[in-house]
Design an enzyme around this catalytic site. Sequence first.
Site, short mmCIF file in Angstrom:
data_model
loop_
_atom_site.label_atom_id
_atom_site.label_comp_id
_atom_site.label_asym_id
_atom_site.label_seq_id
_atom_site.Cartn_x
_atom_site.Cartn_y
_atom_site.Cartn_z
N ASP A 79 -47.02 -61.83 28.87
CA ASP A 79 -45.92 -61.27 28.08
C ASP A 79 -45.82 -61.97 26.73
O ASP A 79 -45.57 -61.34 25.69
CB ASP A 79 -44.60 -61.30 28.86
CG ASP A 79 -44.30 -62.64 29.51
OD1 ASP A 79 -45.17 -63.54 29.48
OD2 ASP A 79 -43.19 -62.80 30.05
N TYR A 86 -57.34 -52.32 39.73
CA TYR A 86 -58.12 -51.10 39.57
C TYR A 86 -58.93 -50.77 40.83
O TYR A 86 -59.32 -49.63 41.04
CB TYR A 86 -59.11 -51.22 38.40
CG TYR A 86 -58.51 -50.88 37.05
CD1 TYR A 86 -57.51 -51.67 36.49
CD2 TYR A 86 -58.96 -49.78 36.32
CE1 TYR A 86 -56.98 -51.37 35.26
CE2 TYR A 86 -58.43 -49.48 35.08
CZ TYR A 86 -57.44 -50.27 34.55
OH TYR A 86 -56.91 -49.97 33.34
N ASP A 144 -56.68 -54.20 29.78
CA ASP A 144 -56.56 -52.79 29.38
C ASP A 144 -55.41 -52.64 28.39
O ASP A 144 -55.54 -52.01 27.34
CB ASP A 144 -56.32 -51.92 30.62
CG ASP A 144 -56.15 -50.46 30.26
OD1 ASP A 144 -56.98 -49.95 29.48
OD2 ASP A 144 -55.19 -49.83 30.74
N LYS A 203 -50.31 -64.41 34.43
CA LYS A 203 -48.88 -64.35 34.76
C LYS A 203 -48.69 -65.32 35.93
O LYS A 203 -48.22 -64.95 37.01
CB LYS A 203 -48.50 -62.91 35.11
CG LYS A 203 -47.03 -62.64 35.26
CD LYS A 203 -46.25 -62.66 33.96
CE LYS A 203 -44.76 -62.54 34.23
NZ LYS A 203 -43.94 -62.81 33.03
N ASP A 216 -55.59 -52.23 23.84
CA ASP A 216 -55.01 -51.11 23.08
C ASP A 216 -54.05 -51.66 22.02
O ASP A 216 -54.05 -51.21 20.88
CB ASP A 216 -54.23 -50.15 24.02
CG ASP A 216 -55.08 -48.98 24.49
OD1 ASP A 216 -56.30 -49.16 24.63
OD2 ASP A 216 -54.51 -47.90 24.73
#
Length: 355
Positions: free
Chosen positions: A222, A142, A246, A190, A250
């Site tokens: 994942d 970001y 983020d 990751k 959601d």
Amino acid sequence: MEMNIALLPGDGIGPEVIDQAVKVVKAVAQKFNHNITFTEAIVGATAIDQVGNPYPDATHDICVQSDAVLFGAIGDPKYDNDPKAKVRPEQGLLEMRKKLGLFANVRPTFTFPSLVHKSPLKRDRIEGTDLVFLRELTGGVYFGEPRGRNEQGTKAFDTNVYSVEEIERLARMGFEFAQKRRKLLTCVDKANVMATSRLWRETVQRLAPEYPDVKVEYEFVDAVAMRLIQWPKAYDVLITENLFGDILTDEASVISGSMGLMPSASLGLTTKLFEPIHGSYPQASGKDIANPLATVLSAAMMFEYAFGLMDEANAISDVVNLSLEQGVVTEDIADGGKAYKTSEVGDWLVKQILG
Ligand code: IPM
Ligand code: MN
């Protein structure tokens, strides 16, 4: 207690849902004898329209001088469809997070007994879910530089970057949250592909011996994306970088049944900020139909995290639960029953608190 609260309603449904939270906070203040001063400030597209800057200095000053910030939402479709726009409302949000040093975004996921049947997920999988994400909020892709395009505009790039210090302060907060909860910490990364993730894992591994009562698990993002909706009860506290957080938060909102119910707290170096995780929902703006409960629950988190007032926080979550049980809810979760207006839900909550 004396409390100074900055109100940043922002765009879209922001002002309507903030109005309800303010009513509820005022009711709680009346009931528990607190003296609250609200100071309103502009942010987002509204601020671009008025002064050409999505996070004006005057707004920042008000935030810094306040004990807590209640924030609505940011975003306007006129910018979404214009990738060339020079200033965007979201820049205001990111600048605000950075300038206020809000490095940890606390996003709890839990189920509401009266709504479990509305989740697209099976009841036995989700009932009793109680997990919390600590999403790193002021670093990673970001904010990483360089970012942009090559001269011909034929290549674009973003940079993901994390320092040990940034990872450590978030991770320590994760360990401390876990110590107060079920003592399980999951580091989501990751590390099989990304250098930043390997630094995350290494840093968390180094800190772990300092928190011997906390069990630490390391999982690839994942795999977490899958397991989170398969078996959410496997998790307690999850720490992760900005972008992964983020996306996963959601996804996690599906477990609760609606984005309109999920509050969050952003904690860090200065004033703490509280906001719903949903966006500005422009289609509903001005119609008095948006669900105010995520913002009202964010105000509950404010009492807990900014002021350490648990009774006040519980007074709010109790009446929210009651509104869900009794079906005093907006159309997004009315499910064929009567759909109340945003303002009616707010008024009803106030009556219950004072009643
Ligand atoms: C969120 C939002 C923001 C983010 C957007 C609006 C920039 O999706 O708070 O999760 O990506 O952080
Ligand atoms: Mn998001």
